[in-house]
Design a protein around this motif. Structure first.
Motif: not given
Length: 284
Positions: A166-191
């Motif tokens: 994906d493109v790099e996040a440029s806002s906290e809203a986009q960061m949150e969306a990408q954190a949620r997308a990453l969590s779908r790969f099975g990790c317990s939490a994302v920082l």
């Protein structure tokens, strides 16, 4: 001449055998000492835990660039892991630079035998100098094999974009969306670390149990930030090794890295991006 001797009080067996928490890092070596295995072990020591290691790659690097990388044979990575885990009671594991698919696969096989050890995975892909530290074809293996094993993953904004295609996040809203997308790969939490955002503050977002938590600090004007990602993930690992819950461990580690960056200019190391000050609380 009379010599004055100071006698020490006798130690009980419990005092002599007091157990220190143990953390292990699985990562590449940084010959310049600012990141990788070296930063991890410095951080473990600074945070009061015993550090063990498994080296996945040797790098010839300094504060300016990475001039060469020598990957460790996957079989020897396995031997290091088995040697440590069969003897030491490891309380938490940090994973950093992995370089290639065979190394990722070897680590996955061993970690599957130790499902109860918390794992903090820092998906190291690019050095501060811009040099690549992970083969492009290994991204999928990293997500599929090790993300489901991770208690926490700690990507920065460019790494999150690479992991998601994906493109790099440029806002906290986009960061949150990408954190949620990453969590779908099975990790317990994302920082998801927000240091690359153009803002006066540096904000990291923690996604845990579906909720977002913010860790926000004023941005510090310094170019000496080599090893920040390694240091933060290792500090989190150290606090988890002490038995602290994830959110508390991250809060303590965030304060530690903020102070390490704030004190980085006290050091005079190299001609490029110097390291953070791991021992800022111990050195005068």
């Amino acid at each position: 001449m009379q010599t004055n001797k100071t006698s020490l009080p006798p130690q009980s067996a419990d005092t002599q055998r007091q157990r220190i928490p143990i953390a292990m890092t699985i990562a590449g070596s940084d010959s310049g000492g600012g990141a990788g295995i070296q930063a991890d072990l410095k951080t473990f020591s600074a945070r009061g835990v015993y550090g063990a290691s498994t080296i996945t790659a040797l790098t010839a690097q300094n504060t300016c660039s990475v001039s060469a990388i020598h990957e460790v044979a996957p079989e020897f990575v396995t031997q290091q892991l088995v040697a440590v885990l069969s003897d030491l009671k490891v309380d938490a594991i940090k994973i950093g630079m992995l370089a290639s698919i065979p190394i990722i696969e070897a680590i996955g096989v061993v970690l599957d035998q130790y499902p109860d050890i918390p794992v903090v995975l820092d998906p190291v892909m690019v050095a501060k100098s811009g040099d690549s530290l992970l083969h492009s074809d290994a991204i999928e293996a990293l997500r599929d094999i090790l993300f489901p094993r991770a208690t926490l993953i700690t990507p920065n904004i460019p790494e999150a974009a690479m992991l998601l295609g994906d493109v790099e996040a440029s806002s906290e809203a986009q960061m949150e969306a990408q954190a949620r997308a990453l969590s779908r790969f099975g990790c317990s939490a994302v920082l998801l670390k927000g240091g690359h955002l153009a803002s006066s503050d540096s904000t990291d977002l923690l996604l845990q149990d579906g909720a977002i938590h913010r860790f926000c600090y004023p941005r510090i004007p310094t170019s000496n930030t080599h090893g920040t990602g390694c240091t933060l993930s290792s500090a989190i690992t150290a606090e988890i090794a002490k038995g602290l819950p994830l959110h508390t461990a991250i809060a303590i580690a965030e304060q530690y890295i903020h102070e390490a960056i704030a004190c980085a200019d006290q050091l005079d190391v190299g001609h490029g991006h110097g390291p953070v000050h791991h021992f800022h609380a111990l050195w005068s």
